[in-house]
Design an enzyme around this catalytic site. Structure first.
Site, mmCIF file in Angstrom:
data_model
loop_
_atom_site.group_PDB
_atom_site.id
_atom_site.type_symbol
_atom_site.label_atom_id
_atom_site.label_comp_id
_atom_site.label_asym_id
_atom_site.label_seq_id
_atom_site.Cartn_x
_atom_site.Cartn_y
_atom_site.Cartn_z
ATOM 1 N N LEU A 170 9.375 -27.026 22.789
ATOM 2 C CA LEU A 170 9.189 -27.904 23.944
ATOM 3 C C LEU A 170 10.564 -28.099 24.562
ATOM 4 C CD1 LEU A 170 6.876 -30.823 22.668
ATOM 5 C CD2 LEU A 170 6.209 -28.920 24.128
ATOM 6 N N ASP A 171 10.628 -28.184 25.891
ATOM 7 C CA ASP A 171 11.901 -28.493 26.534
ATOM 8 C C ASP A 171 12.425 -29.825 26.001
ATOM 9 O OD1 ASP A 171 11.629 -26.207 28.067
ATOM 10 O OD2 ASP A 171 10.811 -27.268 29.808
ATOM 11 N N ARG A 172 13.741 -29.965 26.017
ATOM 12 C CA ARG A 172 14.364 -31.181 25.485
ATOM 13 C C ARG A 172 13.774 -32.458 26.089
ATOM 14 N NH1 ARG A 172 20.916 -32.384 25.565
ATOM 15 N NH2 ARG A 172 20.820 -34.437 24.603
ATOM 16 N N ARG B 34 6.571 -26.641 34.854
ATOM 17 C CA ARG B 34 7.478 -27.257 35.821
ATOM 18 C C ARG B 34 7.621 -26.399 37.075
ATOM 19 N NH1 ARG B 34 12.493 -28.279 31.876
ATOM 20 N NH2 ARG B 34 13.493 -29.069 33.778
ATOM 21 N N THR C 266 10.849 -32.842 27.566
ATOM 22 C CA THR C 266 9.385 -32.931 27.469
ATOM 23 C C THR C 266 9.035 -33.596 26.145
ATOM 24 O OG1 THR C 266 9.123 -30.895 28.749
ATOM 25 C CG2 THR C 266 7.245 -31.586 27.434
#
Length: 318
Positions: free
Chosen positions: A145-147, A248, A149
């Site tokens: 997961l993105d930081r 995104r 998110t």
């Protein structure tokens, strides 16, 4: 009190066993070079000091059974020296676990915490869990997961579970759903975004993704969950493919930037949401359905954090 000097390893030539086939070379090196910062691992990969079958490879290279991996000398940490993860963060991550059995951990990752160290970070979720679960010697991230998110993140405790879930992720066996707060009125009829995505690295080293015909196929299915007049919409996003920053960039491509997105967002919209107390990226992995090796199915949902909930409450009142 005596202190020991960190050791420097010697050159290693390692033959990849069949059970590790398909693993990324960077993850393989994390296990071989226990405790060595991931930034150093990426540096020796980037410089071409790590060779596979005498050739240079990229960090995303997947090792194959029988590959001969040359690992260069690196400075190793002192014996049993733990990754320096703050106690408060360890407690926070322990409290975030929503499911755990002998082979799998699933947590509701807080926003703002990276999944692994690197890019100037000494540690992330995986390094913290290696400290929290020292007896689990095969801990690996199943996905990322993105930081910024938040939401459901899987960590395999056994290699067999990692392989099983990677196979499921490559097919259509895993159902991951996200919630996102986006700008404007998302039309009910706009149910999917099918647009190829191309990754590029800026001179600063920052990774950016854009819709580009030369990119990889990418498909996201969207569904309207709630409207806030014409100002904003809460949507569910289900990524059919798993590209970097997919939701995104697809939301932006559809004309509806996600609140709090510093890379692909809309500054005015983000500022207005911040004024309501929403100082985060409004993207949350809230639902997960995964097949288990025994034929069963694991279904999980994760609530949003207090900041998200309070911001939506204030948004409803405006």
């Amino acid at each position: 009190m005596t202190t020991s000097t960190p050791q420097t390893s010697s050159v290693q030539l390692i033959e990849v066993p069949p059970e590790l086939a398909g693993q990324r070379i960077d993850n393989f090196l994390v296990n071989v070079l226990k405790g060595v910062p991931k930034t150093l691992i990426y540096r020796i990969l980037r410089k071409g000091e790590v060779r596979v079958n005498k050739g240079r490879i990229k960090p995303e290279y997947k090792i194959q059974s029988g590959d001969i991996v040359r690992v260069p000398p690196v400075r190793l940490p002192e014996r049993d020296e733990p990754v320096p993860v703050a106690q408060g963060l360890l407690q926070r991550l322990e409290a975030a676990i929503v499911y755990e059995d002998k082979a799998l951990i699933v947590l509701n990752k807080p926003a703002g915490i990276a999944v692994h160290g690197g890019s100037g970070l000494n540690f992330g979720v995986i390094e913290a869990f290696r400290q929290l679960r020292p007896d689990a010697k095969e801990l690996e991230l199943v996905h990322r997961l993105d930081r910024d998110t938040s939401g459901l993140l899987m960590i395999a405790k056994k290699r067999s579970m990692l392989r099983h879930l990677h196979t499921a992720l490559r097919g259509d066996g895993v159902d991951k759903r996200y919630m996102a707060l986006v700008r404007g009125h998302w039309a009910t009829g706009k149910k999917q975004v099918n647009a190829p995505l191309l990754k590029s690295n800026l001179r600063s080293g920052e990774r950016m993704v854009e819709v580009n015909d030369e990119g990889k196929e990418a498909l996201t299915v969207f569904r309207v969950l709630r409207r806030f007049g014409d100002f904003a919409t809460m949507v569910e996003a289900r990524p059919i493919t798993g590209r970097t920053h997919q939701i995104r960039v697809h939301a932006l491509h559809a004309g509806h930037a996600i609140a709090g997105d510093s890379k692909y967002g809309d500054e005015d919209f983000t500022r207005e949401i911040r004024e309501l107390g929403g100082k985060r990226l409004f993207l949350h992995a809230y639902a997960l359905v995964v097949p288990l090796p025994d034929g069963g199915e694991l279904k999980l949902e994760a609530p949003v954090d207090e900041m998200w909930a309070q911001t939506v409450e204030r948004l409803s009142a405006t």
